[in-house]
Structure formats: C-alpha cells, structure tokens
Scaffold this motif. Structure first.
Motif, PDB file in Angstrom:
ATOM      1  N   GLY A 239       0.325 -14.405  14.382  1.00  0.00           N
ATOM      2  CA  GLY A 239      -0.731 -14.404  14.425  1.00  0.00           C
ATOM      3  C   GLY A 239      -2.140 -13.329  13.839  1.00  0.00           C
ATOM      4  O   GLY A 239      -3.376 -13.087  14.405  1.00  0.00           O
ATOM      5  N   ARG A 240      -1.805 -13.297  12.674  1.00  0.00           N
ATOM      6  CA  ARG A 240      -3.182 -12.553  11.625  1.00  0.00           C
ATOM      7  C   ARG A 240      -3.063 -13.076  10.942  1.00  0.00           C
ATOM      8  O   ARG A 240      -2.041 -14.290   9.467  1.00  0.00           O
ATOM      9  N   PRO A 241      -4.014 -12.992   9.850  1.00  0.00           N
ATOM     10  CA  PRO A 241      -4.512 -13.865   8.307  1.00  0.00           C
ATOM     11  C   PRO A 241      -3.419 -13.356   7.330  1.00  0.00           C
ATOM     12  O   PRO A 241      -3.260 -11.961   7.496  1.00  0.00           O
ATOM     13  N   ARG A 242      -3.152 -14.168   6.387  1.00  0.00           N
ATOM     14  CA  ARG A 242      -2.566 -13.296   5.441  1.00  0.00           C
ATOM     15  C   ARG A 242      -2.622 -12.080   4.670  1.00  0.00           C
ATOM     16  O   ARG A 242      -2.479 -11.304   4.163  1.00  0.00           O
ATOM     17  N   LYS A 243      -3.897 -12.047   4.417  1.00  0.00           N
ATOM     18  CA  LYS A 243      -4.697 -10.868   3.661  1.00  0.00           C
ATOM     19  C   LYS A 243      -4.560  -9.617   4.768  1.00  0.00           C
ATOM     20  O   LYS A 243      -4.531  -8.945   4.277  1.00  0.00           O
ATOM     21  N   ASP A 244      -5.101  -9.889   6.349  1.00  0.00           N
ATOM     22  CA  ASP A 244      -4.670  -8.864   6.523  1.00  0.00           C
ATOM     23  C   ASP A 244      -2.933  -7.856   6.868  1.00  0.00           C
ATOM     24  O   ASP A 244      -3.353  -6.842   6.880  1.00  0.00           O
ATOM     25  N   LEU A 245      -2.435  -9.744   6.477  1.00  0.00           N
ATOM     26  CA  LEU A 245      -0.676  -8.892   6.893  1.00  0.00           C
ATOM     27  C   LEU A 245      -0.404  -8.030   5.439  1.00  0.00           C
ATOM     28  O   LEU A 245       0.325  -7.031   5.577  1.00  0.00           O
ATOM     29  N   GLU A 246      -1.092  -8.856   4.440  1.00  0.00           N
ATOM     30  CA  GLU A 246      -0.434  -7.808   3.638  1.00  0.00           C
ATOM     31  C   GLU A 246      -1.505  -6.499   2.864  1.00  0.00           C
ATOM     32  O   GLU A 246      -0.694  -5.561   2.205  1.00  0.00           O
ATOM     33  N   ALA A 247      -2.309  -6.062   3.493  1.00  0.00           N
ATOM     34  CA  ALA A 247      -3.040  -5.283   3.553  1.00  0.00           C
ATOM     35  C   ALA A 247      -2.434  -3.732   4.277  1.00  0.00           C
ATOM     36  O   ALA A 247      -2.536  -3.028   4.323  1.00  0.00           O
ATOM     37  N   ARG A 248      -2.142  -4.652   5.653  1.00  0.00           N
ATOM     38  CA  ARG A 248      -0.864  -3.251   6.826  1.00  0.00           C
ATOM     39  C   ARG A 248       0.181  -3.270   6.239  1.00  0.00           C
ATOM     40  O   ARG A 248       0.784  -2.670   6.441  1.00  0.00           O
ATOM     41  N   MET A 249       0.869  -3.937   5.288  1.00  0.00           N
ATOM     42  CA  MET A 249       1.768  -3.530   4.789  1.00  0.00           C
ATOM     43  C   MET A 249       2.339  -2.170   3.948  1.00  0.00           C
ATOM     44  O   MET A 249       3.115  -1.783   3.676  1.00  0.00           O
ATOM     45  N   LYS A 250       1.118  -3.001   3.285  1.00  0.00           N
ATOM     46  CA  LYS A 250       0.857  -2.424   1.500  1.00  0.00           C
ATOM     47  C   LYS A 250       0.670  -0.994   2.305  1.00  0.00           C
ATOM     48  O   LYS A 250       1.112   0.596   2.160  1.00  0.00           O
ATOM     49  N   ALA A 251       0.134  -1.001   3.888  1.00  0.00           N
ATOM     50  CA  ALA A 251      -0.440   0.680   4.399  1.00  0.00           C
ATOM     51  C   ALA A 251       0.818   0.969   5.140  1.00  0.00           C
ATOM     52  O   ALA A 251       1.295   2.595   4.712  1.00  0.00           O
ATOM     53  N   ASP A 252       1.478   1.106   5.232  1.00  0.00           N
ATOM     54  CA  ASP A 252       2.834   0.705   5.814  1.00  0.00           C
ATOM     55  C   ASP A 252       4.134   1.480   6.039  1.00  0.00           C
ATOM     56  O   ASP A 252       4.683   1.701   5.888  1.00  0.00           O
ATOM     57  N   LEU A 253       4.290   0.296   4.398  1.00  0.00           N
ATOM     58  CA  LEU A 253       5.595   0.553   3.352  1.00  0.00           C
ATOM     59  C   LEU A 253       5.306   0.730   2.477  1.00  0.00           C
ATOM     60  O   LEU A 253       5.910   0.250   1.338  1.00  0.00           O
ATOM     61  N   GLY A 254       3.714   0.892   1.850  1.00  0.00           N
ATOM     62  CA  GLY A 254       3.842   0.354   0.253  1.00  0.00           C
ATOM     63  C   GLY A 254       4.396  -0.743  -0.303  1.00  0.00           C
ATOM     64  O   GLY A 254       4.672  -0.277  -1.681  1.00  0.00           O
ATOM     65  N   ALA A 255       4.182  -2.131  -0.024  1.00  0.00           N
ATOM     66  CA  ALA A 255       4.841  -2.766  -0.498  1.00  0.00           C
ATOM     67  C   ALA A 255       4.526  -4.094   0.043  1.00  0.00           C
ATOM     68  O   ALA A 255       3.521  -4.099   1.033  1.00  0.00           O
ATOM     69  N   THR A 256       3.534  -5.321  -0.989  1.00  0.00           N
ATOM     70  CA  THR A 256       3.269  -6.640  -0.435  1.00  0.00           C
ATOM     71  C   THR A 256       4.793  -6.977   0.430  1.00  0.00           C
ATOM     72  O   THR A 256       5.886  -6.606   0.767  1.00  0.00           O
ATOM     73  N   PRO A 257       4.322  -8.129   0.817  1.00  0.00           N
ATOM     74  CA  PRO A 257       5.285  -9.055   2.247  1.00  0.00           C
ATOM     75  C   PRO A 257       6.069  -9.213   1.681  1.00  0.00           C
ATOM     76  O   PRO A 257       7.592  -9.639   2.171  1.00  0.00           O
ATOM     77  N   ALA A 258       6.094  -9.997   0.206  1.00  0.00           N
ATOM     78  CA  ALA A 258       6.741 -10.284  -0.308  1.00  0.00           C
ATOM     79  C   ALA A 258       7.580  -9.630  -0.858  1.00  0.00           C
ATOM     80  O   ALA A 258       9.071  -9.872  -1.578  1.00  0.00           O
ATOM     81  N   THR A 259       7.676  -8.510  -1.619  1.00  0.00           N
ATOM     82  CA  THR A 259       8.528  -7.288  -1.980  1.00  0.00           C
ATOM     83  C   THR A 259       9.562  -6.788  -0.836  1.00  0.00           C
ATOM     84  O   THR A 259      10.271  -7.283  -1.590  1.00  0.00           O
ATOM     85  N   VAL A 260       8.619  -6.736   0.366  1.00  0.00           N
ATOM     86  CA  VAL A 260       9.372  -6.701   1.714  1.00  0.00           C
ATOM     87  C   VAL A 260      10.542  -7.512   1.752  1.00  0.00           C
ATOM     88  O   VAL A 260      11.651  -7.030   1.814  1.00  0.00           O
ATOM     89  N   TYR A 261      10.045  -8.807   1.768  1.00  0.00           N
ATOM     90  CA  TYR A 261      10.506  -9.787   1.819  1.00  0.00           C
ATOM     91  C   TYR A 261      12.317 -10.243   0.629  1.00  0.00           C
ATOM     92  O   TYR A 261      13.886 -10.220   1.005  1.00  0.00           O
ATOM     93  N   ARG A 262      12.064 -10.372  -0.429  1.00  0.00           N
ATOM     94  CA  ARG A 262      13.429 -10.198  -1.255  1.00  0.00           C
ATOM     95  C   ARG A 262      13.902  -8.546  -0.960  1.00  0.00           C
ATOM     96  O   ARG A 262      14.982  -8.695  -1.370  1.00  0.00           O
ATOM     97  N   ARG A 263      13.783  -7.439  -0.786  1.00  0.00           N
ATOM     98  CA  ARG A 263      14.315  -6.306   0.016  1.00  0.00           C
ATOM     99  C   ARG A 263      15.066  -6.948   0.329  1.00  0.00           C
ATOM    100  O   ARG A 263      16.334  -6.373   0.990  1.00  0.00           O
ATOM    101  N   LEU A 264      15.146  -7.331   1.635  1.00  0.00           N
ATOM    102  CA  LEU A 264      15.778  -7.974   3.051  1.00  0.00           C
ATOM    103  C   LEU A 264      16.910  -8.816   2.414  1.00  0.00           C
ATOM    104  O   LEU A 264      17.340  -8.781   2.762  1.00  0.00           O
ATOM    105  N   ARG A 265      15.984  -9.292   1.977  1.00  0.00           N
ATOM    106  CA  ARG A 265      17.746 -10.585   1.244  1.00  0.00           C
ATOM    107  C   ARG A 265      18.737 -10.160   0.929  1.00  0.00           C
ATOM    108  O   ARG A 265      19.502 -10.001   0.604  1.00  0.00           O
TER     109      ARG A 265
END
Length: 315
Positions: A239-265
C-alpha cells in the motif's frame, strides 16, 4: 541514512560479565548473533570472553555452568555487558560497584542486560542518563535512582552506556550493533539465518528492519524468492507508492529494494549450495535466476566467488 555494507570496521572485543543465576537465554541471544556475523562474513568481526568478578565459574538460573575466561579486573575491550539476571540484588555490593567503576575506564562502552542496569546504576554509571531495565524492575529502578531517566523501551542507547530489558531485546540490540558497525546487508543476513520460515507466522519486524513498512516489504521478498515479484508489485501489496518504498528502504537499510531483494535471493542460494547437494541449475531456479550462468554472475558480484567454487571449498 544507513550503510548497506562496511568492510572497514575493526574487530570488536566484547566481554560478558556473568553472575550466578544469569539467564542462559540472554547470554545465547547476545553471543549467537556475533558468532553468526563472523561465520557469514567469513572473517573475525567479533571476539568475546565470559568473565566473572573472581575468575571462578558461574552457574546460570537453569544450572548451566560456564567457566570464566578471566577475572574482570584483568580485561579491557570495546564493550562490557553486565548480565546478572535473577536475584541480582545479592550481587549489588561494594566489590561489584568498585569493579564496575574501574571497568568503565577500560571499556569503550558499558552495557547492562536484563537486570544488569541496576548494578550499573548502583555503581554510579548511569547518572543523568536515559536507561531501561527488565520491565519487572522498571518502577523500582526509577524510584531508587531518580537521577536516571528511566524509559520503558526494549533497549536504550545513551552515548557510551547501553541498557537492555532481556533476552529477546538482547537479540534485537545485537542485530542493531552488527548493522551499525558492518552494514545493513550483514544485519539482514544474520536476521534471516535465525528466522523460522516453516511456521508460516510472520517474523518479528525487528528481525527484518526497523520500520513496519520496510519489514513488510522484505517479508514479501523472502516469501517470493523462486518467482520474484516486480518492485512495483511489492509496493502495491504494502500500500505504498514505489518511490516511497525506495526512500524508506534506503533510509532503513541503506540500499534500494532491488539491491535488498538480490541479496536475499543470493543468501538463499548460498544456503542451498552449502546445505544441499542439488545442482547449481536447481539452485538457480529456486532463487529466481533463469539459468546457472545468471546465478553465477550475480553470485560472483555479491560474494566474490562462484557457486561451484564455494561448494568445492566445503568438500
């Protein structure tokens, strides 16, 4: 902004001061994240020792005996964690207070776990500080030490003083420290190692991220490793805009969603390579890569080795 990776941090010496009737659960939740961080990083990030005031063995509340590596007076380091747990008041004497005050000059940081903050407070090490304690004792701490700003929080960081409520909070605190020192990628990897994916129940949010939004997004990623979801679809589902998710993930984890997803895989791919004998092609399929070559390229970029080379090292 958090750092995603940090390979330059120095090795930390963490000493744990145990008293009779300490909580084995709290001790394990303090040490195991450091052990996992060393294993996953492939190098020593943390060293730890078990100490007692006299250097004698100590016995946990469950009867587990621990042989102390040394006397507190003989040691110095980066962090001293004070861990008395049950019947802590009987340890609050002149000898303990003197020893803790002296230790404060030899350790960069002092931490009280479970009921440890009481012993620190009694030694005068929390004056004018914010602090917490096991919530069964929080009112008594506030009444006995009015100079302390007591907070009902899982853990409190106030400069070079750290206080923590108990075993589960100890795990969260150690994850926080791993992320701060070595980057959020390692923090996430340690958290994923201890998560149970078999129960079907959601993991505690603090295991994945600091905020609920990012934790939900990472949870969706973990649930869809074999057939990865597009990042816009993850944003839509939480329930969030993509840009909002990207900003929150960079603030929380220091990386983009794509980078985090790749690491998890790739974390999952590494686990399958080390713990099963399935083919590299099967590992690629289970982690969302179209073929072994795609997995190998991504794996080399992330871990500086290849799936086959990693496996060869284990034989």
């Amino acid at each position: 902004m958090q750092k995603w990776t940090n390979d330059l941090a120095a090795v930390q010496q963490v000493d744990i001061l145990l008293f009779d009737e300490f909580s084995a659960h709290c001790l394990a939740n303090t040490v195991e994240p450091m052990r996992a961080a060393n294993t996953l990083a492939g190098r020593e990030l943390y060293r730890w020792r078990f100490l007692s005031l006299s250097g004698a063995r100590v016995v946990s509340s469950s009867g587990m005996e621990v042989t102390a590596h040394a006397r507190l007076a003989e040691c110095r380091g980066d962090l001293l964690a004070v861990m008395p747990s049950y019947n802590f008041l009987r340890h609050d004497g002149a000898e303990t207070r003197r020893a803790l005050r002296a230790a404060a000059t030899r350790y960069r940081e002092m931490a009280g776990f479970d009921t440890g903050p009481w012993l620190m407070a009694a030694a005068g090490l929390l004056q004018g500080r914010q602090a917490t304690i096991h919530w069964d004792e929080i009112n008594r701490l506030a009444e006995a030490f009015p100079e302390i700003e007591v907070q009902r929080s899982r853990y409190v960081l106030d400069g070079d003083r750290i206080t923590c409520t108990g075993a589960l909070a100890a795990f969260d605190l150690m994850l926080e420290r791993i992320g701060a020192a070595h980057g959020q990628a390692l923090r996430l990897e340690v958290a994923a190692l201890f998560m149970s994916t078999e129960s079907g129940s959601p993991a505690p949010e603090t295991m994945l991220a600091r905020t609920k939004v990012v934790a939900r997004a990472v949870g969706l990623m973990q649930a869809h490793l074999e057939v990865p979801l597009p990042i816009p679809e993850i944003a839509r589902r939480i329930g969030r805009p993509r840009k909002d998710l990207e900003a929150r993930m960079k603030a929380d984890l220091g990386a983009t969603p794509a980078t985090v997803y790749r690491r998890l895989r790739l974390i999952e791919a590494r686990k399958l390579l080390l713990e099963t004998d399935i083919s590299v092609a099967e590992v690629a399929m289970r982690t969302g890569y179209e073929d072994p070559s795609a997995l190998t390229r991504a794996f080399r970029a992330e871990f500086s080795t290849t799936p086959r080379a990693l496996r060869k090292l284990q034989t």
